[in-house]
Motif scaffolding. Structure first.
Motif, mmCIF file in Angstrom:
data_model
loop_
_atom_site.group_PDB
_atom_site.id
_atom_site.type_symbol
_atom_site.label_atom_id
_atom_site.label_comp_id
_atom_site.label_asym_id
_atom_site.label_seq_id
_atom_site.Cartn_x
_atom_site.Cartn_y
_atom_site.Cartn_z
ATOM 1 N N GLU A 101 -1.880 15.990 -34.085
ATOM 2 C CA GLU A 101 -2.481 16.722 -33.008
ATOM 3 C C GLU A 101 -3.855 16.440 -32.736
ATOM 4 O OE1 GLU A 101 -0.440 18.296 -31.150
ATOM 5 O OE2 GLU A 101 -1.813 18.996 -29.867
ATOM 6 N N PHE A 102 -4.772 16.489 -33.937
ATOM 7 C CA PHE A 102 -6.093 16.088 -33.626
ATOM 8 C C PHE A 102 -6.295 15.039 -33.211
ATOM 9 C CE2 PHE A 102 -9.864 14.654 -35.982
ATOM 10 C CZ PHE A 102 -10.778 15.581 -35.735
ATOM 11 N N CYS A 103 -5.626 13.879 -33.622
ATOM 12 C CA CYS A 103 -5.757 12.358 -32.970
ATOM 13 C C CYS A 103 -5.422 12.524 -31.551
ATOM 14 C CB CYS A 103 -4.939 11.534 -33.776
ATOM 15 S SG CYS A 103 -5.419 11.318 -35.507
ATOM 16 N N ARG A 104 -4.338 13.162 -31.185
ATOM 17 C CA ARG A 104 -3.775 13.058 -29.913
ATOM 18 C C ARG A 104 -4.833 13.729 -28.832
ATOM 19 N NH1 ARG A 104 1.175 13.368 -32.273
ATOM 20 N NH2 ARG A 104 1.022 15.564 -32.413
ATOM 21 N N LYS A 105 -5.641 14.837 -29.355
ATOM 22 C CA LYS A 105 -6.732 15.322 -28.589
ATOM 23 C C LYS A 105 -8.028 14.541 -28.391
ATOM 24 C CE LYS A 105 -5.815 20.174 -29.377
ATOM 25 N NZ LYS A 105 -5.721 21.133 -30.279
ATOM 26 N N VAL A 111 -8.391 5.808 -35.417
ATOM 27 C CA VAL A 111 -8.390 6.325 -36.510
ATOM 28 C C VAL A 111 -8.604 5.513 -37.818
ATOM 29 C CG1 VAL A 111 -7.037 8.014 -37.978
ATOM 30 C CG2 VAL A 111 -6.713 7.818 -35.434
ATOM 31 N N VAL A 112 -9.612 5.775 -38.548
ATOM 32 C CA VAL A 112 -10.280 5.057 -39.677
ATOM 33 C C VAL A 112 -9.989 6.070 -40.989
ATOM 34 C CG1 VAL A 112 -11.928 3.968 -41.248
ATOM 35 C CG2 VAL A 112 -11.847 3.584 -38.634
ATOM 36 N N SER A 113 -8.903 5.735 -41.854
ATOM 37 C CA SER A 113 -8.840 6.996 -42.935
ATOM 38 C C SER A 113 -9.094 6.148 -44.265
ATOM 39 C CB SER A 113 -7.182 7.110 -43.025
ATOM 40 O OG SER A 113 -6.846 7.921 -41.881
ATOM 41 N N ALA A 123 0.161 6.045 -41.647
ATOM 42 C CA ALA A 123 0.960 5.511 -40.522
ATOM 43 C C ALA A 123 0.277 5.999 -39.286
ATOM 44 C CB ALA A 123 2.412 5.852 -40.752
ATOM 45 N N LEU A 124 -0.387 6.908 -39.078
ATOM 46 C CA LEU A 124 -1.191 7.423 -37.847
ATOM 47 C C LEU A 124 -2.548 6.626 -37.815
ATOM 48 C CD1 LEU A 124 -0.421 11.281 -38.397
ATOM 49 C CD2 LEU A 124 0.397 9.870 -36.581
ATOM 50 N N ILE A 148 -12.383 8.412 -35.551
ATOM 51 C CA ILE A 148 -12.123 9.630 -36.310
ATOM 52 C C ILE A 148 -12.037 9.029 -37.605
ATOM 53 C CG2 ILE A 148 -9.930 11.100 -36.872
ATOM 54 C CD1 ILE A 148 -9.292 11.250 -34.144
ATOM 55 N N PHE A 149 -12.732 9.817 -38.737
ATOM 56 C CA PHE A 149 -12.675 9.420 -40.096
ATOM 57 C C PHE A 149 -11.956 10.776 -40.790
ATOM 58 C CE2 PHE A 149 -14.120 9.184 -44.382
ATOM 59 C CZ PHE A 149 -14.076 7.665 -44.505
#
Ligand code: 13P
Ligand code: SF4
Length: 495
Positions: A101-105, A111-113, A123-124, A148-149
């Motif tokens: 949800e956070f990524c969709r916003k 996205v770097v994890s 996977a996201l 996004i980290f």
């Protein structure tokens, strides 16, 4: 009924041969597991190893997300873990539905994890990083790329600081690295003033501010190995001390305790990593899926394929590992050895912060004083970040230092260090030429007789022999004059 043989090690080795298996272990595992493993390493090296091994089975002694990485990269192999409950608080702090949800916003962010996350979070993600290669990978992304980290806020904050990025941070954290007691750390530093503080970047910023060296587990190990003998205060999981002792047998290693709110000292080890034991390793090798604690790591092919993409991207972007560890060396450390680089950096308009470190090394003979000084003068940059003017922040900070009335504050004020530090900070902000002059003054100090300078300072620089230290004093006076600050107000630097 399960039987645990008395010749446990022998049996493990026999089973390993029989199954054509490889035992991989993280540095945080018990020493007896590390000793029996074929390969012991950090998360990055373990994932590389899992991707390239030609064994038929992988017995992964680490936490579950690490074993998952092995399975994602080597799907044709059976991957076993001695205890399936070996999770990770970082993984737990980032749940896929909330994170999705956070990524969709934030659709304009990639996205770097951090690798310490579940396969679902991978996977996201667009790219995975470890603490060894995070800087290297982030540096390869376009400067204007929004990122996004997740999930580790402390590592993210540290990477933001050393890369100059402003990544959007997920607020996860590691329960181990977050818990070191600052109070106990200060006591350790006071009791062992020559010890170097080395810290994993999963530690919060306040703890990192004491560190001489910040890096991944392999980087911390390399630092200890590169400084034979020596004393080290270690801010990472205790399991790694086993390798440190092997690489530097005469080193004095101090691990920093946790202290809870009630004042009780707690064990500073990772409860998940320590779920694996030699007995459980044997049980999973002997009984496989029938084993009591361990079992085979399985993922749906759909999830595996999605999680593989960002992991492969990581491996591709961090191909040349050789110099990664070096990039985690704290600025001050690098600059001690590469003085001319400071000047070049200033000319390029980058930063002169390391000069302050140099001055401190010269003028303050003892590490504790240096650290106190850093604490007492620190925070300026952070305040600048909040949009408070640097001058206002500095004034407030100076007042605080004065109020503290500590010995360090007294030395700091009475030697004029305060003024010079301010001039340098100010110069960094708005006048590169002034900064350059300050560096030259610092270099002149360095050229002077260090020992005498060190001795003279605690008594006040008034005790300097002009003949001995003339170059230093007059150069310094010139810099002071050029900057237009006065002795009475700012504190005298000798005469
Ligand atoms: P490293 O990648 O530095 O080995 O870190 C793994 C980890 O879990 C640290 O808590
Ligand atoms: Fe996870 Fe922290 Fe344990 Fe590392 S030390 S495995 S980050 S809980």
């Amino acid at each position: 009924m399960y039987e645990i043989p008395t010749n446990l090690e022998e049996e493990i080795l026999r089973l390993k041969k029989e199954k054509n298996a490889v035992i991989l272990a993280h540095f945080y595992q018990d020493s007896e597991i590390q000793d029996i493993a074929d390969f012991v390493g950090d998360s990055l090296d373990l994932s590389r190893n899992a991707a390239s091994t030609n064994a038929d089975e992988i017995i992964f002694c680490g936490v579950k997300f690490m074993a998952e990485v092995a399975k994602i990269l080597s799907p044709q192999k059976k991957v076993w873990i001695p205890d399936l409950k070996a999770g990770c608080s970082l993984e737990d702090s980032c749940k896929p539905d909330v994170f999705g949800e956070f990524c969709r916003k934030n659709p304009d962010h990639i996205v770097v994890s951090y690798i310490n996350c579940s396969a679902e979070i991978k996977a996201l993600s667009n790219i995975i990083v470890t603490s060894t290669n995070a800087k290297k990978i982030i540096d390869q992304l376009p400067a204007n790329q929004k990122i996004i980290f997740a999930p580790d806020q402390h590592l993210g904050r540290y990477i933001n600081k050393i890369t100059g990025r402003n990544m959007l941070l997920w607020n996860g954290s590691c329960m181990v690295h977050e818990q070191y007691s600052e109070k106990e750390l200060v006591k350790l530093i006071a009791n062992h003033p020559n010890a170097k503080v080395i810290a994993h970047p999963e530690c919060p910023e306040t703890l990192l501010s004491y560190a001489h060296h910040i890096g991944s587990t392999s980087s911390l190990l390399k630092y200890v190995a590169d400084h034979q003998g020596g004393e080290f205060i270690v801010l990472t999981e205790v399991g790694i001390l086993h390798q440190m002792r092997q690489k530097n047998p005469t080193a004095k290693l101090y691990d920093c305790p946790f202290v809870d709110a009630a004042g009780c000292t707690l064990c500073n080890s990772c409860p998940y990593m320590k779920l694996n034991t030699l007995e459980k390793l044997y049980l999973v090798m002997k009984y496989g899926s029938e084993s009591i604690y361990g079992g085979e790591l399985n993922l749906s092919e759909e999830l595996r394929i999605k999680a593989e993409k960002p992991l492969r991207k990581m491996l591709e972007m961090s191909e040349d590992k050789k110099d990664d560890d070096q990039k985690f060396i704290k600025k001050g450390e690098e600059q001690k050895e590469t003085e001319p680089k400071d000047i070049v950096e200033v000319e390029e308009g980058k930063e002169v912060g390391g000069v302050i470190g140099k001055l401190k090394n010269l003028v303050f003979p003892n590490n504790n004083q240096q650290r106190n000084l850093s604490r007492e003068t620190g925070g300026l940059e952070a305040e600048e970040d909040k949009g408070i003017s640097a001058k206002d922040a500095w004034d407030a900070r100076s007042e605080e230092v004065d109020k503290m009335g500590s010995n360090t504050a007294k030395v700091f004020n009475s030697t004029g260090m305060k003024s010079l530090v301010w001039k340098q900070k100010k110069a960094r902000l708005d006048n590169k030429e002034l900064a350059k002059e300050a560096i030259e003054a610092a270099a002149a100090i360095k050229g002077s007789k260090k020992g005498a300078a060190k001795e003279a300072v605690p008594q006040g620089l008034g005790s300097f022999g002009m003949g001995q230290q003339g170059g230093f004093v007059s150069k310094f006076q010139n810099v002071k004059k050029d900057y237009g600050f006065n002795n009475d107000k700012d504190g005298g630097m000798g005469r």
